[in-house]
Design a protein around this motif. Structure first.
Motif, PDB file in Angstrom:
ATOM      1  N   THR A   1       8.230 -10.104  90.057  1.00  0.00           N
ATOM      2  CA  THR A   1       8.835 -11.233  89.687  1.00  0.00           C
ATOM      3  C   THR A   1       8.375 -12.449  90.269  1.00  0.00           C
ATOM      4  OG1 THR A   1      10.845 -10.123  89.075  1.00  0.00           O
ATOM      5  CG2 THR A   1      11.103 -12.558  89.370  1.00  0.00           C
TER       6      THR A   1
ATOM      7  N   LEU B   1      13.114 -14.970  81.342  1.00  0.00           N
ATOM      8  CA  LEU B   1      13.699 -13.317  81.035  1.00  0.00           C
ATOM      9  C   LEU B   1      12.528 -12.538  80.736  1.00  0.00           C
ATOM     10  CD1 LEU B   1      16.367 -14.194  78.233  1.00  0.00           C
ATOM     11  CD2 LEU B   1      16.626 -13.499  80.463  1.00  0.00           C
ATOM     12  N   GLY B   2      11.285 -13.020  80.325  1.00  0.00           N
ATOM     13  CA  GLY B   2      10.099 -12.172  79.993  1.00  0.00           C
ATOM     14  C   GLY B   2       9.743 -11.646  81.571  1.00  0.00           C
TER      15      GLY B   2
ATOM     16  N   TRP C   1      11.519 -11.297  84.424  1.00  0.00           N
ATOM     17  CA  TRP C   1      12.373 -10.427  84.932  1.00  0.00           C
ATOM     18  C   TRP C   1      12.243  -9.246  84.400  1.00  0.00           C
ATOM     19  CZ3 TRP C   1      15.218 -11.221  89.515  1.00  0.00           C
ATOM     20  CH2 TRP C   1      14.985 -12.583  89.992  1.00  0.00           C
ATOM     21  N   MET C   2      12.248  -8.918  83.008  1.00  0.00           N
ATOM     22  CA  MET C   2      12.041  -7.851  82.092  1.00  0.00           C
ATOM     23  C   MET C   2      10.745  -7.217  82.438  1.00  0.00           C
ATOM     24  SD  MET C   2      13.879  -9.052  78.815  1.00  0.00           S
ATOM     25  CE  MET C   2      13.413  -7.302  77.829  1.00  0.00           C
TER      26      MET C   2
ATOM     27  N   CYS D   1      10.824  -5.505  86.069  1.00  0.00           N
ATOM     28  CA  CYS D   1      11.551  -4.396  85.897  1.00  0.00           C
ATOM     29  C   CYS D   1      10.748  -3.207  85.326  1.00  0.00           C
ATOM     30  CB  CYS D   1      12.824  -4.591  84.909  1.00  0.00           C
ATOM     31  SG  CYS D   1      13.933  -3.033  84.961  1.00  0.00           S
ATOM     32  N   LEU D   2      10.062  -3.271  84.226  1.00  0.00           N
ATOM     33  CA  LEU D   2       9.351  -2.343  83.830  1.00  0.00           C
ATOM     34  C   LEU D   2       8.320  -2.015  84.847  1.00  0.00           C
ATOM     35  CD1 LEU D   2       8.376  -0.472  81.543  1.00  0.00           C
ATOM     36  CD2 LEU D   2       7.067  -2.480  80.609  1.00  0.00           C
TER      37      LEU D   2
END
Length: 312
Positions: free
Chosen positions: A110, A146-147, A149-150, A153-154
């Protein structure tokens, strides 16, 4: 050997920082001081950004996200380390080790993405000032955040799955003070070549891609700054980017040494990890506020307004 093959590891033993036996009290004070400094500094930045309408801009929106990261990132390893230094057990459960590795890479990725987005934000502000509010509108900022963080996460989920799908049946001594790929993967009692190749390629590709995007943004920024006729204007533009560039250097230095450099001594690896996990998050608030008059003014106003409220 048969016993080893049928006895899965349920706990890992953290070995701490090599060659520091007898320095537990000193290390505890060191970790506690930097951890509290990190929490205080980043909470103050968040306070300034949230309470000042003049700081409700894309640049400070991303800086606020970075402060949230800098609060959580040292929390992955510091509390466990401090408890162990106080005399608690140096063991960590199998699930706890997996969680530690996941959140370490989730938050680390991140930060990498955020630095890239912040570089693009500087590029838009300096190279396209008239279109800046259109390019970096609130919807774009929200979607990009948001992109990051997502995507992180992936990234962390893939790494954690690769590492912990392998069987661990002893030994269980982690040659560090927290769980990370270079110290956990060698403990697997199976072929680790695929996991090692994919995980280090994954980390390397993410870091390199972000670095190239940052480099491209700052190449355009430097070209635009050199076209500014007044020296005062050039100085102001360079000052805007100096804090961000300093943070990038502090971030990429440890990443290169840990994941992309040939294996060195465990002691040096631990020192680099401490710099990355503990010291750098505590320095970011200083880097972004010492030369930033807007943040210092907003923070001063927030603290002054908060004093009467506290005593009311």
């Amino acid at each position: 050997m048969e016993m080893r093959n049928h006895t899965p590891v349920t706990m890992f033993l953290l070995m701490g920082i090599p060659y520091t036996k007898g320095l537990e009290n000193v290390l505890f004070v060191f970790f506690l001081a930097f951890y509290l400094l990190t929490l205080l500094g980043n909470l103050l930045i968040l306070l300034a950004i949230l309470t000042s309408s003049t700081l409700h801009t894309p640049m400070y929106f991303f800086l606020g996200n970075l402060s949230v990261f800098d609060i959580f990132f040292p929390s992955v390893s510091s509390p466990q380390m401090m408890l162990s230094l106080m005399g608690q057990s140096w063991t960590i459960s199998y699930q706890g080790c997996a969680c530690q590795l996941f959140f370490y890479h989730f938050l680390g990725c991140t930060e990498c993405f955020l630095y890239t987005v912040m570089a693009y934000d500087h590029f838009a502000a300096i190279c396209h000032p008239l279109r800046y509010t259109v390019i970096m509108n609130p919807r774009v900022c929200t979607v990009v955040t948001l992109g990051t963080w997502m995507g992180s996460c992936l990234h962390a989920s893939v790494l954690t799955f690769l590492i912990f799908k392998l069987p661990y049946c002893g030994p269980n001594e982690v040659d560090s003070y927290f769980c990370d790929i270079p110290v956990v993967l060698p403990l697997a009692c199976a072929d680790t070549s695929l996991a090692q190749t994919v995980s280090f390629t994954n980390v390397g590709v993410v870091a390199l891609l972000c670095f190239l995007l940052i480099f491209a943004s700052y190449t355009r920024i430097v070209i635009s700054i050199l076209k500014i006729s007044s020296s005062a204007g050039r100085h102001r533009a360079f000052s805007t980017c100096s804090a961000h560039l300093t943070s990038i250097l502090l971030f990429y230095g440890p990443v290169v040494l840990i994941y992309l450099w040939p294996a060195s001594s465990p002691w040096l690896d631990s020192v680099v990890q401490v710099l990355n996990n503990i010291v750098t998050p505590s320095l970011n608030p200083l880097i972004y506020t010492l030369r930033n008059k807007d943040v210092k003014l907003a923070l001063r106003k927030a603290l002054i307004q908060g004093v009467p409220t506290c005593w009311a």
